[in-house]
Design a protein around this motif. Structure first.
Motif, PDB file in Angstrom:
ATOM      1  N   GLY A   1      22.843 -14.941 -59.602  1.00 31.46           N
ATOM      2  CA  GLY A   1      23.713 -16.080 -59.338  1.00 31.46           C
ATOM      3  C   GLY A   1      24.484 -15.963 -58.036  1.00 31.46           C
ATOM      4  O   GLY A   1      24.539 -14.919 -57.411  1.00 31.46           O
ATOM      5  N   THR A   2      25.076 -17.046 -57.634  1.00 30.60           N
ATOM      6  CA  THR A   2      25.868 -17.103 -56.422  1.00 30.60           C
ATOM      7  C   THR A   2      27.347 -17.066 -56.802  1.00 30.60           C
ATOM      8  O   THR A   2      27.765 -17.696 -57.756  1.00 30.60           O
ATOM      9  CB  THR A   2      25.578 -18.400 -55.657  1.00 30.60           C
ATOM     10  N   SER A   3      28.135 -16.332 -56.018  1.00 26.49           N
ATOM     11  CA  SER A   3      29.561 -16.238 -56.288  1.00 26.49           C
ATOM     12  C   SER A   3      30.291 -17.451 -55.719  1.00 26.49           C
ATOM     13  O   SER A   3      29.736 -18.223 -54.939  1.00 26.49           O
ATOM     14  CB  SER A   3      30.115 -14.958 -55.660  1.00 26.49           C
ATOM     15  N   LYS A   4      31.572 -17.595 -56.091  1.00 30.50           N
ATOM     16  CA  LYS A   4      32.379 -18.687 -55.553  1.00 30.50           C
ATOM     17  C   LYS A   4      32.586 -18.509 -54.057  1.00 30.50           C
ATOM     18  O   LYS A   4      32.611 -19.473 -53.307  1.00 30.50           O
ATOM     19  CB  LYS A   4      33.722 -18.752 -56.278  1.00 30.50           C
ATOM     20  N   ARG A   5      32.732 -17.249 -53.618  1.00 29.85           N
ATOM     21  CA  ARG A   5      32.864 -17.005 -52.180  1.00 29.85           C
ATOM     22  C   ARG A   5      31.582 -17.389 -51.449  1.00 29.85           C
ATOM     23  O   ARG A   5      31.625 -17.871 -50.320  1.00 29.85           O
ATOM     24  CB  ARG A   5      33.193 -15.542 -51.909  1.00 29.85           C
ATOM     25  N   GLY A   6      30.440 -17.179 -52.079  1.00 27.35           N
ATOM     26  CA  GLY A   6      29.164 -17.557 -51.473  1.00 27.35           C
ATOM     27  C   GLY A   6      29.041 -19.055 -51.306  1.00 27.35           C
ATOM     28  O   GLY A   6      28.534 -19.543 -50.288  1.00 27.35           O
ATOM     29  N   ILE A   7      29.530 -19.810 -52.284  1.00 29.33           N
ATOM     30  CA  ILE A   7      29.487 -21.269 -52.191  1.00 29.33           C
ATOM     31  C   ILE A   7      30.431 -21.751 -51.092  1.00 29.33           C
ATOM     32  O   ILE A   7      30.073 -22.622 -50.296  1.00 29.33           O
ATOM     33  CB  ILE A   7      29.836 -21.905 -53.548  1.00 29.33           C
ATOM     34  N   ALA A   8      31.630 -21.169 -51.020  1.00 29.00           N
ATOM     35  CA  ALA A   8      32.575 -21.549 -49.959  1.00 29.00           C
ATOM     36  C   ALA A   8      32.010 -21.213 -48.586  1.00 29.00           C
ATOM     37  O   ALA A   8      32.111 -22.012 -47.644  1.00 29.00           O
ATOM     38  CB  ALA A   8      33.916 -20.843 -50.179  1.00 29.00           C
ATOM     39  N   ALA A   9      31.395 -20.030 -48.445  1.00 29.19           N
ATOM     40  CA  ALA A   9      30.801 -19.643 -47.164  1.00 29.19           C
ATOM     41  C   ALA A   9      29.633 -20.558 -46.824  1.00 29.19           C
ATOM     42  O   ALA A   9      29.394 -20.863 -45.650  1.00 29.19           O
ATOM     43  CB  ALA A   9      30.339 -18.195 -47.217  1.00 29.19           C
ATOM     44  N   SER A  10      28.922 -21.018 -47.829  1.00 32.06           N
ATOM     45  CA  SER A  10      27.820 -21.945 -47.608  1.00 32.06           C
ATOM     46  C   SER A  10      28.335 -23.273 -47.048  1.00 32.06           C
ATOM     47  O   SER A  10      27.754 -23.831 -46.119  1.00 32.06           O
ATOM     48  CB  SER A  10      27.083 -22.167 -48.922  1.00 32.06           C
ATOM     49  N   ILE A  11      29.431 -23.761 -47.592  1.00 33.04           N
ATOM     50  CA  ILE A  11      29.997 -25.023 -47.114  1.00 33.04           C
ATOM     51  C   ILE A  11      30.513 -24.871 -45.686  1.00 33.04           C
ATOM     52  O   ILE A  11      30.232 -25.696 -44.815  1.00 33.04           O
ATOM     53  CB  ILE A  11      31.122 -25.497 -48.063  1.00 33.04           C
ATOM     54  N   VAL A  12      31.235 -23.790 -45.423  1.00 29.64           N
ATOM     55  CA  VAL A  12      31.777 -23.559 -44.079  1.00 29.64           C
ATOM     56  C   VAL A  12      30.635 -23.352 -43.081  1.00 29.64           C
ATOM     57  O   VAL A  12      30.637 -23.908 -41.977  1.00 29.64           O
ATOM     58  CB  VAL A  12      32.754 -22.356 -44.078  1.00 29.64           C
ATOM     59  N   GLY A  13      29.641 -22.545 -43.466  1.00 29.42           N
ATOM     60  CA  GLY A  13      28.495 -22.311 -42.592  1.00 29.42           C
ATOM     61  C   GLY A  13      27.727 -23.582 -42.299  1.00 29.42           C
ATOM     62  O   GLY A  13      27.245 -23.793 -41.181  1.00 29.42           O
ATOM     63  N   GLY A  14      27.616 -24.445 -43.295  1.00 30.65           N
ATOM     64  CA  GLY A  14      26.944 -25.722 -43.090  1.00 30.65           C
ATOM     65  C   GLY A  14      27.669 -26.606 -42.087  1.00 30.65           C
ATOM     66  O   GLY A  14      27.049 -27.244 -41.241  1.00 30.65           O
ATOM     67  N   MET A  15      28.996 -26.619 -42.180  1.00 36.92           N
ATOM     68  CA  MET A  15      29.778 -27.407 -41.221  1.00 36.92           C
ATOM     69  C   MET A  15      29.629 -26.851 -39.803  1.00 36.92           C
ATOM     70  O   MET A  15      29.453 -27.600 -38.845  1.00 36.92           O
ATOM     71  CB  MET A  15      31.244 -27.421 -41.632  1.00 36.92           C
ATOM     72  N   ILE A  16      29.700 -25.529 -39.679  1.00 41.13           N
ATOM     73  CA  ILE A  16      29.569 -24.906 -38.362  1.00 41.13           C
ATOM     74  C   ILE A  16      28.176 -25.160 -37.783  1.00 41.13           C
ATOM     75  O   ILE A  16      28.027 -25.495 -36.605  1.00 41.13           O
ATOM     76  CB  ILE A  16      29.875 -23.397 -38.445  1.00 41.13           C
ATOM     77  N   GLY A  17      27.148 -25.009 -38.612  1.00 38.22           N
ATOM     78  CA  GLY A  17      25.784 -25.256 -38.150  1.00 38.22           C
ATOM     79  C   GLY A  17      25.582 -26.692 -37.706  1.00 38.22           C
ATOM     80  O   GLY A  17      24.921 -26.952 -36.692  1.00 38.22           O
ATOM     81  N   ALA A  18      26.153 -27.639 -38.439  1.00 39.10           N
ATOM     82  CA  ALA A  18      26.032 -29.050 -38.058  1.00 39.10           C
ATOM     83  C   ALA A  18      26.726 -29.316 -36.736  1.00 39.10           C
ATOM     84  O   ALA A  18      26.200 -30.022 -35.876  1.00 39.10           O
ATOM     85  CB  ALA A  18      26.610 -29.936 -39.154  1.00 39.10           C
ATOM     86  N   VAL A  19      27.911 -28.732 -36.551  1.00 40.42           N
ATOM     87  CA  VAL A  19      28.649 -28.938 -35.307  1.00 40.42           C
ATOM     88  C   VAL A  19      27.887 -28.340 -34.122  1.00 40.42           C
ATOM     89  O   VAL A  19      27.850 -28.920 -33.030  1.00 40.42           O
ATOM     90  CB  VAL A  19      30.072 -28.330 -35.422  1.00 40.42           C
ATOM     91  N   LEU A  20      27.252 -27.196 -34.338  1.00 37.91           N
ATOM     92  CA  LEU A  20      26.545 -26.531 -33.238  1.00 37.91           C
ATOM     93  C   LEU A  20      25.244 -27.235 -32.844  1.00 37.91           C
ATOM     94  O   LEU A  20      24.909 -27.304 -31.659  1.00 37.91           O
ATOM     95  CB  LEU A  20      26.252 -25.077 -33.605  1.00 37.91           C
ATOM     96  N   LEU A  21      24.497 -27.751 -33.804  1.00 31.06           N
ATOM     97  CA  LEU A  21      23.195 -28.337 -33.484  1.00 31.06           C
ATOM     98  C   LEU A  21      23.209 -29.849 -33.266  1.00 31.06           C
ATOM     99  O   LEU A  21      22.247 -30.392 -32.738  1.00 31.06           O
ATOM    100  CB  LEU A  21      22.179 -27.982 -34.568  1.00 31.06           C
ATOM    101  N   THR A  22      24.273 -30.530 -33.660  1.00 34.98           N
ATOM    102  CA  THR A  22      24.314 -31.979 -33.486  1.00 34.98           C
ATOM    103  C   THR A  22      24.270 -32.412 -32.029  1.00 34.98           C
ATOM    104  O   THR A  22      23.526 -33.339 -31.697  1.00 34.98           O
ATOM    105  CB  THR A  22      25.556 -32.575 -34.186  1.00 34.98           C
ATOM    106  N   PRO A  23      25.018 -31.786 -31.111  1.00 39.70           N
ATOM    107  CA  PRO A  23      24.940 -32.247 -29.716  1.00 39.70           C
ATOM    108  C   PRO A  23      23.535 -32.143 -29.118  1.00 39.70           C
ATOM    109  O   PRO A  23      23.139 -32.981 -28.316  1.00 39.70           O
ATOM    110  CB  PRO A  23      25.908 -31.331 -28.973  1.00 39.70           C
ATOM    111  N   ALA A  24      22.781 -31.147 -29.515  1.00 41.78           N
ATOM    112  CA  ALA A  24      21.452 -30.950 -28.935  1.00 41.78           C
ATOM    113  C   ALA A  24      20.390 -31.840 -29.579  1.00 41.78           C
ATOM    114  O   ALA A  24      19.521 -32.369 -28.888  1.00 41.78           O
ATOM    115  CB  ALA A  24      21.050 -29.491 -29.059  1.00 41.78           C
ATOM    116  N   PHE A  25      20.459 -32.021 -30.904  1.00 48.03           N
ATOM    117  CA  PHE A  25      19.383 -32.719 -31.606  1.00 48.03           C
ATOM    118  C   PHE A  25      19.841 -33.952 -32.382  1.00 48.03           C
ATOM    119  O   PHE A  25      19.079 -34.482 -33.185  1.00 48.03           O
ATOM    120  CB  PHE A  25      18.677 -31.751 -32.569  1.00 48.03           C
TER     121      PHE A  25
END
Length: 170
Positions: free
Chosen positions: A80-104
């Motif tokens: 299973g995934t921990s609560k910290r893993g889910i929070a890191a997933s949400i934060v990582g998703g936001m960071i990834g979207a911010v980084l790749l949106t200007p290019a693509f």
């Protein structure tokens, strides 16, 4: 576009994105996408999404679920995934979207949020495994099997979203 049609299209796209991001939680997100597209096709009278597109989406969804199961079984048991893993997933998703949106643009936001969420969950789960005693740790094979299954399923989900939006807008 009439307001009711715009609201329906907005709900359709939101449910499709919820299905895409639910893949990261180990839920059957490809089935959510498939049923969402099926409802859209029925409501619009199969105007933009035809039977061929629906059959392709059924095949991709079946492939995605099979790949996740295969990688989970072939490499190791799942954990299973921990609560910290889910929070890191949400934060990582936001960071990834911010980084790749200007290019693509829109595709970059989708891919960046998925890859960022996967990287965030991987980093936190790997670091939290270090805190456990060796007997309680999930093996590297289990971690890699889970991530490989999620990645394969995520790529299939991304393909489903792209095929659906291309059928609607092109």
């Amino acid at each position: 576009m009439p307001p009711l049609e715009a609201a329906g299209l907005t709900i359709f796209i939101l449910v499709m994105l919820i299905g895409f991001f639910s893949i990261l939680l180990g839920l059957p997100g490809t089935l959510v996408i498939l049923f969402d597209v099926l409802v859209y096709a029925v409501v619009t009278g199969f105007d933009r999404i035809g039977l061929g597109t629906l059959l392709a989406l059924v095949a991709i969804s079946a492939l995605a679920e099979s790949l996740e199961f295969f990688f989970g079984v072939a490499w190791a048991r799942r954990f299973g995934t921990s609560k910290r893993g889910i929070a890191a997933s949400i934060v990582g998703g936001m960071i990834g979207a911010v980084l790749l949106t200007p290019a693509f643009l829109g595709l970059g936001a989708l891919i960046g949020s998925f890859l960022g969420a996967l990287a965030g969950a991987f980093a936190v789960e790997t670091l939290s495994q270090r805190e456990l005693k060796p007997a309680a740790r999930a093996g590297f094979g289990a971690l890699m099997g889970r991530l490989t299954g999620l990645f394969a399923k995520g790529l299939c989900g991304l393909a489903m979203v792209i095929i659906t939006l291309m059928a609607i807008y092109c």
